[in-house]
Design an enzyme around this catalytic site. Structure first.
Site, PDB file in Angstrom:
ATOM      1  N   LEU A 145      -3.987  -4.755  -5.625  1.00 30.19           N
ATOM      2  CA  LEU A 145      -3.064  -4.036  -5.800  1.00 30.19           C
ATOM      3  C   LEU A 145      -3.876  -2.931  -6.665  1.00 30.19           C
ATOM      4  O   LEU A 145      -4.861  -3.304  -7.407  1.00 30.19           O
ATOM      5  CB  LEU A 145      -2.350  -5.315  -6.583  1.00 30.19           C
TER       6      LEU A 145
ATOM      7  N   GLU B  85      -3.392   1.352  -9.111  1.00 24.22           N
ATOM      8  CA  GLU B  85      -2.155   2.065 -10.280  1.00 24.22           C
ATOM      9  C   GLU B  85      -1.097   2.463  -9.280  1.00 24.22           C
ATOM     10  O   GLU B  85      -0.006   2.782  -9.550  1.00 24.22           O
ATOM     11  CB  GLU B  85      -2.840   2.782 -11.372  1.00 24.22           C
ATOM     12  N   GLY B  86      -1.893   2.630  -7.469  1.00 21.99           N
ATOM     13  CA  GLY B  86      -0.672   3.244  -7.309  1.00 21.99           C
ATOM     14  C   GLY B  86       0.789   1.892  -6.783  1.00 21.99           C
ATOM     15  O   GLY B  86       1.954   2.320  -7.726  1.00 21.99           O
ATOM     16  N   HIS B  87       0.445   0.802  -6.873  1.00 26.60           N
ATOM     17  CA  HIS B  87       1.513   0.169  -6.780  1.00 26.60           C
ATOM     18  C   HIS B  87       1.739  -0.735  -7.125  1.00 26.60           C
ATOM     19  O   HIS B  87       3.033  -0.648  -7.599  1.00 26.60           O
ATOM     20  CB  HIS B  87       0.355  -1.205  -5.848  1.00 26.60           C
TER      21      HIS B  87
ATOM     22  N   GLN C 176       0.973  -5.189  12.028  1.00 23.57           N
ATOM     23  CA  GLN C 176       0.507  -3.550  11.797  1.00 23.57           C
ATOM     24  C   GLN C 176      -0.454  -3.100  11.839  1.00 23.57           C
ATOM     25  O   GLN C 176      -1.094  -2.068  11.851  1.00 23.57           O
ATOM     26  CB  GLN C 176       1.532  -3.905  10.704  1.00 23.57           C
TER      27      GLN C 176
ATOM     28  N   SER D  83      -6.693   0.516  -1.182  1.00 25.21           N
ATOM     29  CA  SER D  83      -7.153  -0.648  -1.071  1.00 25.21           C
ATOM     30  C   SER D  83      -8.253   0.000  -0.523  1.00 25.21           C
ATOM     31  O   SER D  83      -9.330  -0.795  -0.528  1.00 25.21           O
ATOM     32  CB  SER D  83      -5.967  -1.375  -0.584  1.00 25.21           C
ATOM     33  N   ARG D  84      -8.081   0.370   0.706  1.00 21.26           N
ATOM     34  CA  ARG D  84      -9.221   0.902   1.243  1.00 21.26           C
ATOM     35  C   ARG D  84     -10.828   1.669   0.844  1.00 21.26           C
ATOM     36  O   ARG D  84     -11.149   1.584   1.511  1.00 21.26           O
ATOM     37  CB  ARG D  84      -8.925   1.499   2.770  1.00 21.26           C
TER      38      ARG D  84
HETATM   39  P1  AMP Z   1       0.461  -1.212   0.742  1.00 23.68           P
HETATM   40  O1  AMP Z   1      -0.284  -2.250   0.008  1.00 23.68           O
HETATM   41  O2  AMP Z   1      -0.764  -0.227   0.749  1.00 23.68           O
HETATM   42  O3  AMP Z   1       0.935  -1.793   2.447  1.00 23.68           O
HETATM   43  O4  AMP Z   1       0.535   0.081  -0.067  1.00 23.68           O
HETATM   44  C1  AMP Z   1       2.149  -0.549  -0.335  1.00 23.68           C
HETATM   45  C2  AMP Z   1       2.815   0.424  -1.032  1.00 23.68           C
HETATM   46  O5  AMP Z   1       1.918   1.057  -2.254  1.00 23.68           O
HETATM   47  C3  AMP Z   1       3.298   1.570   0.121  1.00 23.68           C
HETATM   48  O6  AMP Z   1       4.520   1.810  -0.407  1.00 23.68           O
HETATM   49  C4  AMP Z   1       2.305   2.816  -0.126  1.00 23.68           C
HETATM   50  O7  AMP Z   1       2.793   3.482  -0.251  1.00 23.68           O
HETATM   51  C5  AMP Z   1       1.998   2.098  -1.938  1.00 23.68           C
HETATM   52  N1  AMP Z   1       0.681   2.894  -2.384  1.00 23.68           N
HETATM   53  C6  AMP Z   1      -0.435   2.878  -1.917  1.00 23.68           C
HETATM   54  N2  AMP Z   1      -1.129   3.324  -2.325  1.00 23.68           N
HETATM   55  C7  AMP Z   1      -0.145   4.374  -3.344  1.00 23.68           C
HETATM   56  C8  AMP Z   1      -0.424   5.674  -4.127  1.00 23.68           C
HETATM   57  N3  AMP Z   1      -1.953   6.230  -4.335  1.00 23.68           N
HETATM   58  N4  AMP Z   1       0.388   6.385  -4.890  1.00 23.68           N
HETATM   59  C9  AMP Z   1       1.825   5.806  -4.652  1.00 23.68           C
HETATM   60  N5  AMP Z   1       1.481   4.329  -4.055  1.00 23.68           N
HETATM   61  C10 AMP Z   1       1.121   4.586  -3.350  1.00 23.68           C
END
Ligand code: AMP
Length: 282
Positions: free
Chosen positions: A33, A35-37, A61, A186-187
């Site tokens: 996780l 800040e985006g999450h 996926q 995360s990447r």
């Molecule tokens: P992930 O863990 O990559 O599957 O992402 C989980 C959720 O967080 C998804 O809805 C992503 O679109 C969202 N997310 C990931 N990175 C960001 C970001 N930089 N800003 C906003 N939401 C994000």
């Protein structure tokens, strides 16, 4: 905060919440996780009585040559971040509980899964739609929060929820970026410092594309992509999957931009695949 691993236990709790008339907000994630999450979690916290964050690196996926095994899994840290953000339940099932022996049901959103990332990651969105449908059944959320960073994924989930009459509102959340403009992901942890620096050109390129769109009432997409490409090509060793100017509803390429457009790119820097986009309203 509770951590739940069993899908059955998650669902019984969700059904009890529903009987008690509580609204549940779900933030589906693959963990690691950032800040985006957390921006999604905060929004969910503000709008619901109960917040569930799912942390599940979904094998369905990932393609056979993708980064499923090396995907970061800092679970203890993720739990601390969730606890601090006021999350009620972290739901983190095992792959074998989510895809039990004999599992044979898949959700496919047909047309929206074809362009953009769909063309480069066969089966990816089938895996995404299937796991999100399962999460909706297990958590019974009134609202589910998705980042616009994964614009195509968000559109696919919106379509699925509508087509399958799922009683959940999909909430679109803006992209969070680092101070240099790089979309948080995360990447990004895979990037060496100089790769991370070079990756900033992705958001600069999308901004250049946006400028071109905003300064013309109508403009050929080729002119928009040329502006973005002149910046992207500076990234050393970069390999482009796509740079697309698309209709934000169908995700199909636009020949001519008049008004709204999605400018989206996916590319590789070293062994890291990065995506970013800008939704432009003229
Ligand atoms: P992930 O863990 O990559 O599957 O992402 C989980 C959720 O967080 C998804 O809805 C992503 O679109 C969202 N997310 C990931 N990175 C960001 C970001 N930089 N800003 C906003 N939401 C994000």
């Amino acid at each position: 905060m509770k951590t739940i691993r069993s899908p059955r236990q998650m669902q019984s709790l969700a059904l009890a919440w529903r009987r008690a008339g509580k609204t549940v907000g779900l933030v589906p994630t693959m963990g690691a996780l950032h800040e985006g999450h957390l921006s999604l979690v905060r929004r969910a916290r503000a709008e619901n009585e109960i917040v569930v964050v799912s942390i599940f690196v979904n094998p369905a996926q990932f393609g056979p040559k993708e980064d499923y095994l090396r995907y970061p899994r800092p679970f203890a840290k993720d739990k601390r971040l969730c606890e601090r953000a006021g999350v009620n339940v972290v739901f983190s099932p095992s792959p074998s509980a989510m895809y039990a022996e004999g599992h044979d049901t898949w959700v496919t959103v047909e047309k929206l899964s074809r362009p953009l990332c769909g063309a480069f990651r066969p089966g990816h969105f089938r895996g995404v739609a299937t796991v999100v449908a399962k999460l909706f059944n297990l958590v019974q959320p009134a609202r589910a929060y998705f980042g616009m960073k994964d614009f195509q994924q968000m559109c696919i989930i919106e379509r699925m929820a509508e087509d399958l009459h799922m009683p959940v509102k999909i909430v679109r959340c803006p992209i969070l970026r680092d101070p240099g403009g790089l979309a948080l992901s995360s990447r990004n942890a895979y990037l060496a410092p100089q790769e991370r620096q070079a990756a900033r050109n992705i958001s600069l390129a999308l901004r250049a594309a946006e400028e071109v769109i905003k300064s013309h009432a109508r403009v050929p997409s080729a002119k928009v992509t040329a502006a973005a490409w002149s910046i992207l090509r500076k990234i050393p060793g970069m390999r482009l999957d796509y740079l697309s100017v698309a209709d934000p509803a169908t995700l199909e390429p636009l020949a001519l931009v008049r008004g709204r457009a999605l400018v989206a790119a996916a590319l590789w820097i070293g062994n890291t695949r990065l995506i970013d986009n800008r939704l432009v309203r003229n």
